[in-house]
Design an enzyme around this catalytic site. Structure first.
Site, PDB file in Angstrom:
ATOM      1  N   HIS A   1      67.817  28.679  46.597  1.00  0.00           N
ATOM      2  CA  HIS A   1      68.147  27.421  47.275  1.00  0.00           C
ATOM      3  C   HIS A   1      69.502  27.531  47.997  1.00  0.00           C
ATOM      4  CE1 HIS A   1      68.091  22.947  47.677  1.00  0.00           C
ATOM      5  NE2 HIS A   1      69.409  23.098  47.626  1.00  0.00           N
ATOM      6  N   GLU A   2      70.517  27.997  47.289  1.00  0.00           N
ATOM      7  CA  GLU A   2      71.850  28.083  47.906  1.00  0.00           C
ATOM      8  C   GLU A   2      71.872  29.150  49.000  1.00  0.00           C
ATOM      9  OE1 GLU A   2      73.777  25.723  47.554  1.00  0.00           O
ATOM     10  OE2 GLU A   2      73.109  24.863  45.669  1.00  0.00           O
TER      11      GLU A   2
ATOM     12  N   CYS B   1      58.777  23.194  47.648  1.00  0.00           N
ATOM     13  CA  CYS B   1      59.624  24.178  48.339  1.00  0.00           C
ATOM     14  C   CYS B   1      60.961  24.329  47.615  1.00  0.00           C
ATOM     15  CB  CYS B   1      59.857  23.704  49.778  1.00  0.00           C
ATOM     16  SG  CYS B   1      61.000  24.746  50.700  1.00  0.00           S
TER      17      CYS B   1
ATOM     18  N   CYS C   1      60.156  26.545  56.088  1.00  0.00           N
ATOM     19  CA  CYS C   1      61.513  26.984  55.742  1.00  0.00           C
ATOM     20  C   CYS C   1      61.634  28.504  55.854  1.00  0.00           C
ATOM     21  CB  CYS C   1      61.892  26.528  54.336  1.00  0.00           C
ATOM     22  SG  CYS C   1      62.247  24.768  54.238  1.00  0.00           S
TER      23      CYS C   1
ATOM     24  N   HIS D   1      70.648  27.628  52.109  1.00  0.00           N
ATOM     25  CA  HIS D   1      71.665  26.879  52.861  1.00  0.00           C
ATOM     26  C   HIS D   1      72.526  27.823  53.701  1.00  0.00           C
ATOM     27  CE1 HIS D   1      70.807  22.930  51.412  1.00  0.00           C
ATOM     28  NE2 HIS D   1      71.210  23.122  50.168  1.00  0.00           N
TER      29      HIS D   1
ATOM     30  N   CYS E   1      58.862  27.187  51.532  1.00  0.00           N
ATOM     31  CA  CYS E   1      57.576  26.816  52.126  1.00  0.00           C
ATOM     32  C   CYS E   1      57.474  27.580  53.457  1.00  0.00           C
ATOM     33  CB  CYS E   1      57.516  25.300  52.348  1.00  0.00           C
ATOM     34  SG  CYS E   1      58.584  24.700  53.665  1.00  0.00           S
TER      35      CYS E   1
ATOM     36  N   HIS F   1      67.763  20.335  53.390  1.00  0.00           N
ATOM     37  CA  HIS F   1      66.795  20.003  52.337  1.00  0.00           C
ATOM     38  C   HIS F   1      65.418  19.732  52.927  1.00  0.00           C
ATOM     39  CE1 HIS F   1      70.230  19.083  49.376  1.00  0.00           C
ATOM     40  NE2 HIS F   1      69.860  20.346  49.334  1.00  0.00           N
ATOM     41  N   CYS F   2      64.394  20.106  52.140  1.00  0.00           N
ATOM     42  CA  CYS F   2      63.009  20.057  52.609  1.00  0.00           C
ATOM     43  C   CYS F   2      62.259  18.927  51.896  1.00  0.00           C
ATOM     44  CB  CYS F   2      62.355  21.409  52.302  1.00  0.00           C
ATOM     45  SG  CYS F   2      60.663  21.543  52.884  1.00  0.00           S
TER      46      CYS F   2
HETATM   47 ZN   LIG Z   1      70.830  21.885  48.475  1.00  0.00          ZN
HETATM   48 ZN   LIG Z   2      60.586  23.914  52.832  1.00  0.00          ZN
END
Ligand SMILES: [Zn+2]
Ligand SMILES: [Zn+2]
Length: 179
Positions: free
Chosen positions: A131-132, A147, A169, A135, A166, A141-142
């Site tokens: 996740h990070e 995701c 992304c 970024h 996903c 954010h999705c």
């Molecule tokens: Zn975040």
């Molecule tokens: Zn996504």
């Protein structure tokens, strides 16, 4: 020069978990990955009135570890992170890179008064790491709750989502940085 993902232990590190995470991230991002030693002591970012560590100050300090070789630098820490407007954060990243940091503090079952579960801790740590890193690849954010880029403000939300991007992304991330 081949670029590498650099994992930076911040504070006490768990070598087995770091090694496992390294292997998973190599497979996911298809980049070489190295664990930087020695790591960074997070004490400079400690705020006694909150008994927590300011993640933005850690990100600022992490710039010193960025070299021409670094694809991204990901800090891994066992200490409890915060930013001033929030009670806590699981992690923080620089939008568009290169640095991000994740904390295992609130990913441990023990934090919630439950028996230790290393497999679950590993999966949560991997999810937050991806996740990070997302970024740092300019992903926001999705809305897809499966995701990895879905926002998560509680550990239950982390367990609901996948550790993968996903398809949309993934496309955006690949467009931003080759992997
Ligand atoms: Zn975040
Ligand atoms: Zn996504």
């Amino acid at each position: 020069m081949t670029q590498e993902l650099h994992l930076l232990p911040i504070g006490k590190s768990d070598p087995d978990m770091m090694g496992w995470l390294r292997q998973e991230l190599i497979e996911l991002f298809r980049v070489p990955c190295r664990i930087l030693e020695p790591g960074l002591d997070p004490q400079f970012s400690y705020h006694p009135e909150r008994d927590q560590y300011h993640s933005s100050e850690i990100l600022a300090r992490m710039q010193e570890y960025v070299t021409a070789r670094s694809w991204r630098v990901l800090g891994i820490t066992p200490v409890d992170l915060y930013i001033p407007i929030l009670t806590f954060v699981f992690g923080e990243a620089q939008m568009g890179g290169p640095c991000s940091v994740v904390s295992s503090y609130r990913l441990r079952q023990e934090f919630y008064g439950l028996p230790s579960d290393r497999d679950l801790l590993g999966r949560r740590l991997l999810t937050e790491a991806v996740h990070e890193l997302g970024h740092t690849l300019q992903l926001t954010h999705c809305d897809d709750y499966n995701c990895v880029m879905a926002a998560s403000h509680a550990v239950e939300w982390i367990d609901l989502k996948d550790f993968l991007f996903c398809s949309q992304c993934a496309r955006c991330a690949r467009a931003h940085a080759q992997f």
